[in-house]
Design a protein around this motif. Sequence first.
Motif, PDB file in Angstrom:
ATOM      1  N   LEU A 192       0.916  -1.142  -0.006  1.00 46.40           N
ATOM      2  CA  LEU A 192      -0.112  -0.007  -0.183  1.00 46.40           C
ATOM      3  C   LEU A 192       0.593   1.363  -0.034  1.00 46.40           C
ATOM      4  CD1 LEU A 192      -2.646  -1.217   2.177  1.00 46.40           C
ATOM      5  CD2 LEU A 192      -2.987  -0.410  -0.004  1.00 46.40           C
ATOM      6  N   ILE A 193       2.102   1.224   0.782  1.00 49.38           N
ATOM      7  CA  ILE A 193       2.814   2.258   0.834  1.00 49.38           C
ATOM      8  C   ILE A 193       3.419   2.533  -0.885  1.00 49.38           C
ATOM      9  CG2 ILE A 193       5.074   3.298   1.760  1.00 49.38           C
ATOM     10  CD1 ILE A 193       4.453   1.684   4.297  1.00 49.38           C
ATOM     11  N   ARG A 194       3.792   1.496  -1.400  1.00 45.36           N
ATOM     12  CA  ARG A 194       4.376   1.597  -2.788  1.00 45.36           C
ATOM     13  C   ARG A 194       3.441   2.200  -3.840  1.00 45.36           C
ATOM     14  NH1 ARG A 194       8.587  -3.335  -1.769  1.00 45.36           N
ATOM     15  NH2 ARG A 194      10.412  -2.302  -1.152  1.00 45.36           N
ATOM     16  N   ASN A 195       2.069   1.749  -3.427  1.00 46.88           N
ATOM     17  CA  ASN A 195       1.028   1.788  -4.304  1.00 46.88           C
ATOM     18  C   ASN A 195       0.654   3.486  -4.348  1.00 46.88           C
ATOM     19  OD1 ASN A 195      -0.994   0.824  -6.262  1.00 46.88           O
ATOM     20  ND2 ASN A 195      -2.622   1.291  -4.662  1.00 46.88           N
ATOM     21  N   ALA A 196       1.212   4.196  -3.149  1.00 47.65           N
ATOM     22  CA  ALA A 196       1.042   5.433  -3.288  1.00 47.65           C
ATOM     23  C   ALA A 196       2.173   6.245  -3.831  1.00 47.65           C
ATOM     24  CB  ALA A 196       0.968   5.915  -1.752  1.00 47.65           C
ATOM     25  N   GLY A 197       3.107   5.633  -4.356  1.00 50.92           N
ATOM     26  CA  GLY A 197       4.310   6.052  -5.176  1.00 50.92           C
ATOM     27  C   GLY A 197       5.501   6.277  -4.236  1.00 50.92           C
ATOM     28  N   ILE A 198       5.382   5.784  -3.162  1.00 48.91           N
ATOM     29  CA  ILE A 198       6.405   5.966  -2.124  1.00 48.91           C
ATOM     30  C   ILE A 198       7.432   4.751  -1.920  1.00 48.91           C
ATOM     31  CG2 ILE A 198       6.674   6.478   0.333  1.00 48.91           C
ATOM     32  CD1 ILE A 198       3.949   7.849   0.307  1.00 48.91           C
ATOM     33  N   GLU A 199       8.701   4.993  -1.928  1.00 47.41           N
ATOM     34  CA  GLU A 199       9.557   3.844  -1.626  1.00 47.41           C
ATOM     35  C   GLU A 199      10.014   4.234  -0.296  1.00 47.41           C
ATOM     36  OE1 GLU A 199      11.302   0.566  -1.358  1.00 47.41           O
ATOM     37  OE2 GLU A 199      10.116   1.068  -3.071  1.00 47.41           O
ATOM     38  N   PRO A 200       9.632   3.655   0.776  1.00 47.53           N
ATOM     39  CA  PRO A 200       9.896   3.849   2.142  1.00 47.53           C
ATOM     40  C   PRO A 200      11.442   3.468   2.357  1.00 47.53           C
ATOM     41  CG  PRO A 200       8.519   1.640   2.177  1.00 47.53           C
ATOM     42  CD  PRO A 200       8.608   2.352   0.611  1.00 47.53           C
ATOM     43  N   LEU A 201      11.809   3.608   3.662  1.00 52.80           N
ATOM     44  CA  LEU A 201      12.890   2.982   4.375  1.00 52.80           C
ATOM     45  C   LEU A 201      12.352   1.779   5.038  1.00 52.80           C
ATOM     46  CD1 LEU A 201      15.770   2.899   5.460  1.00 52.80           C
ATOM     47  CD2 LEU A 201      15.046   4.240   7.372  1.00 52.80           C
ATOM     48  N   VAL A 202      12.886   0.700   4.587  1.00 57.38           N
ATOM     49  CA  VAL A 202      12.285  -0.692   4.884  1.00 57.38           C
ATOM     50  C   VAL A 202      13.362  -1.325   6.176  1.00 57.38           C
ATOM     51  CG1 VAL A 202      11.561  -3.224   4.514  1.00 57.38           C
ATOM     52  CG2 VAL A 202      11.161  -1.220   2.672  1.00 57.38           C
ATOM     53  N   ILE A 203      12.970  -1.254   7.086  1.00 56.98           N
ATOM     54  CA  ILE A 203      13.736  -1.916   8.546  1.00 56.98           C
ATOM     55  C   ILE A 203      13.434  -3.148   8.617  1.00 56.98           C
ATOM     56  CG2 ILE A 203      14.759  -1.682  10.662  1.00 56.98           C
ATOM     57  CD1 ILE A 203      14.290   1.343  10.254  1.00 56.98           C
ATOM     58  N   ASP A 204      14.160  -4.245   8.209  1.00 58.25           N
ATOM     59  CA  ASP A 204      13.809  -5.724   8.807  1.00 58.25           C
ATOM     60  C   ASP A 204      14.064  -5.749  10.326  1.00 58.25           C
ATOM     61  OD1 ASP A 204      13.856  -8.662   9.480  1.00 58.25           O
ATOM     62  OD2 ASP A 204      14.781  -8.987   7.507  1.00 58.25           O
ATOM     63  N   TYR A 205      13.111  -5.537  11.051  1.00 59.24           N
ATOM     64  CA  TYR A 205      13.240  -5.360  12.462  1.00 59.24           C
ATOM     65  C   TYR A 205      13.985  -6.618  13.128  1.00 59.24           C
ATOM     66  CZ  TYR A 205       8.963  -7.800  13.637  1.00 59.24           C
ATOM     67  OH  TYR A 205       8.045  -8.473  13.568  1.00 59.24           O
ATOM     68  N   LEU A 206      13.704  -7.818  12.610  1.00 57.93           N
ATOM     69  CA  LEU A 206      14.241  -9.030  13.133  1.00 57.93           C
ATOM     70  C   LEU A 206      15.620  -9.285  13.100  1.00 57.93           C
ATOM     71  CD1 LEU A 206      11.596 -11.705  12.139  1.00 57.93           C
ATOM     72  CD2 LEU A 206      11.682 -10.527  14.336  1.00 57.93           C
ATOM     73  N   ARG A 207      16.146  -8.454  12.022  1.00 57.79           N
ATOM     74  CA  ARG A 207      17.600  -8.433  11.944  1.00 57.79           C
ATOM     75  C   ARG A 207      18.187  -7.173  12.448  1.00 57.79           C
ATOM     76  NH1 ARG A 207      17.069 -10.419   6.147  1.00 57.79           N
ATOM     77  NH2 ARG A 207      17.432 -12.713   6.423  1.00 57.79           N
ATOM     78  N   HIS A 208      17.149  -6.107  12.516  1.00 58.72           N
ATOM     79  CA  HIS A 208      18.006  -4.860  13.034  1.00 58.72           C
ATOM     80  C   HIS A 208      16.829  -4.060  13.858  1.00 58.72           C
ATOM     81  CE1 HIS A 208      21.020  -5.062   9.983  1.00 58.72           C
ATOM     82  NE2 HIS A 208      20.003  -5.408   9.054  1.00 58.72           N
ATOM     83  N   PRO A 209      16.627  -4.884  14.929  1.00 54.40           N
ATOM     84  CA  PRO A 209      15.726  -4.200  15.924  1.00 54.40           C
ATOM     85  C   PRO A 209      15.934  -2.897  16.294  1.00 54.40           C
ATOM     86  CG  PRO A 209      16.961  -5.837  17.145  1.00 54.40           C
ATOM     87  CD  PRO A 209      17.775  -5.790  15.774  1.00 54.40           C
TER      88      PRO A 209
END
Length: 142
Positions: free
Chosen positions: A20-37
């Motif tokens: 849904l974020i990408r469907n708004a034309g936004i490329e977010p900062l994606v934090i894989d919180y299991l690897r980088h809590p």
Amino acid sequence: MSVTIYHNPACGTSRNTLGLIRNAGIEPLVIDYLRHPPDRATLAGLIAQAGLTVRQAIRQNGTPYAELGLDDPAMTDDQLLDAMLAHPILINRPFVVTPDGVRLCRPSEVVLDILSMPQRGAFTKEDGEQVIDEQGKRIHHD
């Protein structure tokens, strides 16, 4: 628009929220919180800004919640945060941060409340539920 998602790629709700974020034309900062809590202050801040209690931000299913005795009402917020930092799988997901607020996006369409950018087209969740129509408008399921 600056957007951050605390993401678990194995979680359908998290993947739908990212979609849904990408469907708004936004490329977010994606934090894989299991690897980088997040650190303690960040985690506590996310929970508070989302308007949740620490207990509301804990994931119970598929986690060591019961084994750690976290269901004990005597556990303090500090003890719960300690457990979440020691076992990041206990952090419910996905938390999303935008200039318009912070939300725990369960269900995934909660993210629409904090995205000021419009959806750019139809969006269907992985389970087949259409949540955005062809005009980019939210479909409300009653």
